[in-house]
Design an enzyme around this catalytic site. Structure first.
Site, PDB file in Angstrom:
ATOM      1  N   SER A  87     157.963  67.575 -27.389  1.00 12.04           N
ATOM      2  CA  SER A  87     158.487  68.369 -26.428  1.00 12.04           C
ATOM      3  C   SER A  87     160.025  68.337 -25.256  1.00 12.04           C
ATOM      4  O   SER A  87     160.094  69.292 -24.774  1.00 12.04           O
ATOM      5  CB  SER A  87     157.119  68.042 -24.682  1.00 12.04           C
ATOM      6  OG  SER A  87     157.248  67.591 -24.072  1.00 12.04           O
ATOM      7  N   ASP A 250     156.038  70.986 -13.475  1.00 12.12           N
ATOM      8  CA  ASP A 250     154.670  70.148 -13.928  1.00 12.12           C
ATOM      9  C   ASP A 250     155.509  69.079 -13.493  1.00 12.12           C
ATOM     10  O   ASP A 250     154.244  68.151 -13.511  1.00 12.12           O
ATOM     11  CB  ASP A 250     154.028  70.469 -15.222  1.00 12.12           C
ATOM     12  CG  ASP A 250     155.795  69.817 -16.329  1.00 12.12           C
ATOM     13  OD1 ASP A 250     156.438  70.112 -16.162  1.00 12.12           O
ATOM     14  OD2 ASP A 250     154.860  69.729 -17.226  1.00 12.12           O
ATOM     15  N   HIS A 253     158.311  67.227 -17.501  1.00  3.40           N
ATOM     16  CA  HIS A 253     158.470  67.182 -18.488  1.00  3.40           C
ATOM     17  C   HIS A 253     160.218  67.539 -17.083  1.00  3.40           C
ATOM     18  O   HIS A 253     160.532  68.293 -16.304  1.00  3.40           O
ATOM     19  CB  HIS A 253     158.192  68.552 -18.746  1.00  3.40           C
ATOM     20  CG  HIS A 253     157.525  68.463 -19.653  1.00  3.40           C
ATOM     21  ND1 HIS A 253     155.869  68.438 -19.236  1.00  3.40           N
ATOM     22  CD2 HIS A 253     157.494  68.168 -21.094  1.00  3.40           C
ATOM     23  CE1 HIS A 253     155.161  68.463 -20.301  1.00  3.40           C
ATOM     24  NE2 HIS A 253     155.525  67.601 -21.813  1.00  3.40           N
TER      25      HIS A 253
END
Length: 309
Positions: A87, A250, A253
């Protein structure tokens, strides 16, 4: 729409998977008694479940598509930049395509070389190292990147993938990329301990496992002829001291600023892999190549004229 219940179960399994390996840690405190050891593992399980609830998935599971040719106005044949990994490599957390890691690296490389750069991202959110070969195989056989950036490892930590398996596959990926004529840059596993939703002692445990994986990644990558950027050294301190700025909503990330810092920190090794610079700063490591090893081709030279978009 994804199934929220199954997503939570999956996330819990990931965090508890990391905790499952702490039996040896619990056993190490056997002098205090078996009950104390069991209590330690129970504490970690509760902390993992809490972290899962706090982090959630507010960013979804797909990053923004940032693939295109950057800085066309420079003219000339575009430098081919490939991004593989998880990611972070995909840019999850960036709010615009220009804010992703790939776009930042493409623009930085273009400015440094005064050449356009074509970005191609095969990285997938949630990928473990074992999934990176499939990312490479998804590309046309004729595709020849000038430089490939690989960032992976975080999911290996949370899934408790054995380090030897992760590093073995990473070595195979590097071999495959070099066979395509690419210079390779590996960004090692980030410092999981910088993630504040992880309470202690779970955070320290994650940091230790991530560092062990990063060390293993650096060793295999250098031996295979790749350039290495130790992300915990070059950008880790920024995430620790400025978490609100560096992390996305979040708290797990990178944000657009986090990606900006990361891309800026990685750029010297990208340029070195392209043969444009000879020296790299702290936290960057040059490959251990034998004297007869072939250098990565210079972007746009005659031997690269058949590179495909």
């Amino acid at each position: 729409m994804r199934n929220v219940s199954s997503t939570k179960t999956s996330e819990e399994a990931r965090w508890l998977g990391m905790v499952a390996a702490t039996a040896g840690v619990a056993g190490a405190i056997g002098v205090v008694g078996a009950a104390a050891g069991a209590g330690f593992v129970t504490l970690l399980k509760r902390q993992a479940a809490h972290a899962r609830d706090v982090i959630g998935k507010p960013l979804g599971e797909e990053a923004i598509d940032a693939d295109k040719v950057y800085k066309k106005t420079f003219g000339g044949t575009p430098v081919e930049l490939l991004i593989l990994g998880d990611s972070i490599a995909a840019g999850l957390g960036a709010e615009t395509r220009s804010g992703t890691l790939g776009a930042r690296l493409a623009k930085g490389t273009a400015k440094a070389l005064q050449r356009p750069v074509r970005l191609r991202t095969a990285a997938v959110v949630g990928a473990e190292t074992s999934m990176v070969p499939a990312q490479l195989e998804s590309l046309p056989a004729s595709y020849r990147p000038d430089v490939a950036v690989v960032i992976v490892g975080g999911n290996d930590v949370t899934h408790r993938v054995p380090q030897k398996d992760s590093t073995r596959v990473l070595g195979e990926v590097i071999d495959a990329l070099r066979e395509r004529g690419a210079g390779v840059v590996v960004g090692t596993c980030p410092d999981v301990g910088a993630v504040r939703p992880l309470p202690q002692p779970l955070r320290s445990l994650g940091r230790r496992i991530a560092k062990q994986l990063a060390d293993g990644q650096r060793e295999i990558a250098l031996a295979k002829g790749a350039h290495v950027v130790s992300l915990s050294d070059v950008v880790g301190p920024f995430f620790i001291t400025n978490p609100d700025e560096m992390f996305a909503i979040d708290h797990f990330h990178p944000s657009a600023m986090g990606y900006k810092r990361t891309a800026k920190a990685m750029l010297p090794s990208v340029l070195a892999a392209l043969g444009q610079v000879q020296q790299v700063p702290f936290g960057h490591h040059l490959p251990e190549l034998p004297p007869e090893a072939e250098k990565p081709p210079t972007p746009g030279d005659p031997d690269n004229s058949d590179r495909q978009p």
